[in-house]
Motif scaffolding. Sequence first.
Motif, PDB file in Angstrom:
ATOM      1  N   ALA A   4      21.606 -13.265  34.156  1.00 19.49           N
ATOM      2  CA  ALA A   4      22.123 -12.234  33.254  1.00 19.49           C
ATOM      3  C   ALA A   4      23.097 -12.820  32.235  1.00 19.49           C
ATOM      4  O   ALA A   4      23.093 -12.431  31.058  1.00 19.49           O
ATOM      5  CB  ALA A   4      22.800 -11.127  34.058  1.00 19.49           C
ATOM      6  N   ASP A   5      23.929 -13.766  32.667  1.00 15.79           N
ATOM      7  CA  ASP A   5      24.881 -14.404  31.749  1.00 15.79           C
ATOM      8  C   ASP A   5      24.160 -15.205  30.673  1.00 15.79           C
ATOM      9  O   ASP A   5      24.563 -15.206  29.504  1.00 15.79           O
ATOM     10  CB  ASP A   5      25.839 -15.315  32.518  1.00 15.79           C
ATOM     11  CG  ASP A   5      26.882 -14.549  33.324  1.00 15.79           C
ATOM     12  OD1 ASP A   5      27.011 -13.320  33.114  1.00 15.79           O
ATOM     13  OD2 ASP A   5      27.550 -15.171  34.172  1.00 15.79           O
ATOM     14  N   ASP A   6      23.090 -15.901  31.062  1.00 16.28           N
ATOM     15  CA  ASP A   6      22.301 -16.654  30.080  1.00 16.28           C
ATOM     16  C   ASP A   6      21.727 -15.726  29.019  1.00 16.28           C
ATOM     17  O   ASP A   6      21.761 -16.026  27.820  1.00 16.28           O
ATOM     18  CB  ASP A   6      21.163 -17.402  30.783  1.00 16.28           C
ATOM     19  CG  ASP A   6      21.620 -18.684  31.459  1.00 16.28           C
ATOM     20  OD1 ASP A   6      22.691 -19.198  31.095  1.00 16.28           O
ATOM     21  OD2 ASP A   6      20.899 -19.164  32.355  1.00 16.28           O
ATOM     22  N   VAL A   7      21.183 -14.602  29.461  1.00 16.00           N
ATOM     23  CA  VAL A   7      20.596 -13.645  28.517  1.00 16.00           C
ATOM     24  C   VAL A   7      21.663 -13.080  27.592  1.00 16.00           C
ATOM     25  O   VAL A   7      21.476 -12.998  26.374  1.00 16.00           O
ATOM     26  CB  VAL A   7      19.875 -12.519  29.282  1.00 16.00           C
ATOM     27  CG1 VAL A   7      19.453 -11.404  28.333  1.00 16.00           C
ATOM     28  CG2 VAL A   7      18.662 -13.070  30.026  1.00 16.00           C
TER      29      VAL A   7
ATOM     30  N   ASP B  52      13.489 -12.756  18.603  1.00 14.21           N
ATOM     31  CA  ASP B  52      14.544 -13.602  19.170  1.00 14.21           C
ATOM     32  C   ASP B  52      14.952 -13.139  20.555  1.00 14.21           C
ATOM     33  O   ASP B  52      15.188 -13.951  21.456  1.00 14.21           O
ATOM     34  CB  ASP B  52      15.764 -13.616  18.247  1.00 14.21           C
ATOM     35  CG  ASP B  52      15.535 -14.441  16.993  1.00 14.21           C
ATOM     36  OD1 ASP B  52      14.911 -15.512  17.093  1.00 14.21           O
ATOM     37  OD2 ASP B  52      15.981 -14.015  15.914  1.00 14.21           O
ATOM     38  N   GLN B  53      15.037 -11.839  20.745  1.00 16.13           N
ATOM     39  CA  GLN B  53      15.407 -11.315  22.058  1.00 16.13           C
ATOM     40  C   GLN B  53      14.334 -11.636  23.095  1.00 16.13           C
ATOM     41  O   GLN B  53      14.656 -11.977  24.238  1.00 16.13           O
ATOM     42  CB  GLN B  53      15.639  -9.809  21.976  1.00 16.13           C
ATOM     43  CG  GLN B  53      16.917  -9.429  21.219  1.00 16.13           C
ATOM     44  CD  GLN B  53      17.017  -7.948  20.949  1.00 16.13           C
ATOM     45  OE1 GLN B  53      15.997  -7.245  20.859  1.00 16.13           O
ATOM     46  NE2 GLN B  53      18.234  -7.439  20.813  1.00 16.13           N
ATOM     47  N   ARG B  54      13.077 -11.542  22.703  1.00 14.31           N
ATOM     48  CA  ARG B  54      12.005 -11.894  23.633  1.00 14.31           C
ATOM     49  C   ARG B  54      12.054 -13.381  23.990  1.00 14.31           C
ATOM     50  O   ARG B  54      11.842 -13.760  25.147  1.00 14.31           O
ATOM     51  CB  ARG B  54      10.636 -11.522  23.031  1.00 14.31           C
ATOM     52  CG  ARG B  54      10.366 -10.030  23.005  1.00 14.31           C
ATOM     53  CD  ARG B  54       8.900  -9.730  22.755  1.00 14.31           C
ATOM     54  NE  ARG B  54       8.517 -10.038  21.392  1.00 14.31           N
ATOM     55  CZ  ARG B  54       8.496  -9.157  20.396  1.00 14.31           C
ATOM     56  NH1 ARG B  54       8.857  -7.900  20.626  1.00 14.31           N
ATOM     57  NH2 ARG B  54       8.111  -9.516  19.182  1.00 14.31           N
ATOM     58  N   LYS B  55      12.335 -14.219  23.006  1.00 12.88           N
ATOM     59  CA  LYS B  55      12.418 -15.660  23.276  1.00 12.88           C
ATOM     60  C   LYS B  55      13.570 -15.963  24.231  1.00 12.88           C
ATOM     61  O   LYS B  55      13.430 -16.792  25.144  1.00 12.88           O
ATOM     62  CB  LYS B  55      12.593 -16.423  21.972  1.00 12.88           C
ATOM     63  CG  LYS B  55      12.752 -17.940  22.142  1.00 12.88           C
ATOM     64  CD  LYS B  55      11.548 -18.558  22.869  1.00 12.88           C
ATOM     65  CE  LYS B  55      10.305 -18.493  22.033  1.00 12.88           C
ATOM     66  NZ  LYS B  55       9.163 -19.197  22.697  1.00 12.88           N
ATOM     67  N   VAL B  56      14.691 -15.291  24.062  1.00 19.75           N
ATOM     68  CA  VAL B  56      15.823 -15.474  24.966  1.00 19.75           C
ATOM     69  C   VAL B  56      15.424 -15.136  26.402  1.00 19.75           C
ATOM     70  O   VAL B  56      15.726 -15.877  27.346  1.00 19.75           O
ATOM     71  CB  VAL B  56      17.015 -14.610  24.517  1.00 19.75           C
ATOM     72  CG1 VAL B  56      18.044 -14.459  25.646  1.00 19.75           C
ATOM     73  CG2 VAL B  56      17.691 -15.223  23.295  1.00 19.75           C
TER      74      VAL B  56
ATOM     75  N   GLY C  98      23.050 -18.972  20.958  1.00 23.18           N
ATOM     76  CA  GLY C  98      23.618 -18.713  19.651  1.00 23.18           C
ATOM     77  C   GLY C  98      22.581 -18.566  18.560  1.00 23.18           C
ATOM     78  O   GLY C  98      22.908 -18.232  17.428  1.00 23.18           O
ATOM     79  N   SER C  99      21.313 -18.814  18.850  1.00 25.21           N
ATOM     80  CA  SER C  99      20.292 -18.780  17.816  1.00 25.21           C
ATOM     81  C   SER C  99      19.646 -17.411  17.673  1.00 25.21           C
ATOM     82  O   SER C  99      19.028 -17.116  16.666  1.00 25.21           O
ATOM     83  CB  SER C  99      19.206 -19.817  18.115  1.00 25.21           C
ATOM     84  OG  SER C  99      18.506 -19.460  19.283  1.00 25.21           O
ATOM     85  N   ALA C 100      19.761 -16.559  18.698  1.00 26.44           N
ATOM     86  CA  ALA C 100      19.108 -15.261  18.646  1.00 26.44           C
ATOM     87  C   ALA C 100      19.820 -14.336  17.675  1.00 26.44           C
ATOM     88  O   ALA C 100      21.048 -14.270  17.651  1.00 26.44           O
ATOM     89  CB  ALA C 100      19.076 -14.634  20.037  1.00 26.44           C
ATOM     90  N   GLN C 101      19.041 -13.641  16.866  1.00 21.96           N
ATOM     91  CA  GLN C 101      19.623 -12.681  15.958  1.00 21.96           C
ATOM     92  C   GLN C 101      20.008 -11.420  16.727  1.00 21.96           C
ATOM     93  O   GLN C 101      19.248 -10.931  17.554  1.00 21.96           O
ATOM     94  CB  GLN C 101      18.623 -12.323  14.855  1.00 21.96           C
ATOM     95  CG  GLN C 101      18.218 -13.514  14.000  1.00 21.96           C
ATOM     96  CD  GLN C 101      19.387 -14.119  13.257  1.00 21.96           C
ATOM     97  OE1 GLN C 101      20.186 -13.395  12.660  1.00 21.96           O
ATOM     98  NE2 GLN C 101      19.526 -15.439  13.314  1.00 21.96           N
TER      99      GLN C 101
END
Length: 338
Positions: free
Chosen positions: A52-55, A257-261, A24-27
Amino acid sequence: MKRRDLLKVAATGMAAAPLAMATGSAQAGDKVRLRMQTLYGTETDDLYKAFADDVKTSSNKSVRISRFRGGELVSNDQMLEAVSKGTLDMCQGYGGYWAGQLDIAKIESGIPGAWTSFDEAMYLHKAKGLTDLIAEAYAEKGVHYFGPVFGGPYDLLTTKPVNSLADLKNMKIRATATVASVLEKFDIPTVYLPSQELYVALTTGAIDGVIYGGSLEYKALKLHEAAKHYTYLNMINPGYADGMLINKAKWDSLSDDQRKVLELAYAKHATNMHAWNVNGCMDVNGEGIFEFASLPAEDSNALTAAAMSVWKDEAKKSERNSKAIAALTATAQAAGRV
């Protein structure tokens, strides 16, 4: 224990917490669709669905991964080239398959004798800088390296009993370049075949044995129907390391944020996959479908000595490899192995 239960066990503990914190933190930036191929078949569907679900969840649905099984889009040994060119966005592959393209590939994939425990392997990667050296090599190919995904055992399965290395001189063994470089020092014939060809090769007598993984992988490929003699080699544990890769241009196009996810999802997946593999091998070992044996101590020692010779050969390939082998040697010394 069933595979789904293993996933629940593996997902608990330290690996699950970091990703949960990120949920929920990723923009939500540009929506991204990533095509990812792996080495494995249906036996790992649950693992990759969880990844895949986590991402998807942690990126607020801005990143979605479509996973393809081994060989579905490209040959497994062509995945590095495909990710480099952008034909694939991502893969989880085995460096030993592209040892001719990447100087450090044999070391990355788990050169025999490199480590004898998961903790030792992680110390080598994180404290001694092996991850950074591997990442540097992949970056030169236009690929971003997330890090290792350690497997379980990496032993020998044959159609006939093996009591010594001498027995293998009359057999043809499937092996990657990494292991073949050790076996050739004992005049043991080797050949490389992709995993999807191993069943037919064993049943037709084209090969007499394989070094591919542990009992879990051998059962998943139904190799126990053609070969039941499992021999512990005691060369390396965990027996191999895959790597998770993404096209560098695609990686650079993602938001922070996407890279961190993706980084956190990779870390959780790597822990889950190692646990799944080790626990699964223990389950299979209790089923009675294989006959287990170990090489004599003197043969295991001879393999170790031969592996150290291969280390020296690898160190000569590049300055980067020299640094990597120095890190392996320092780690082995810290562990009291040399």
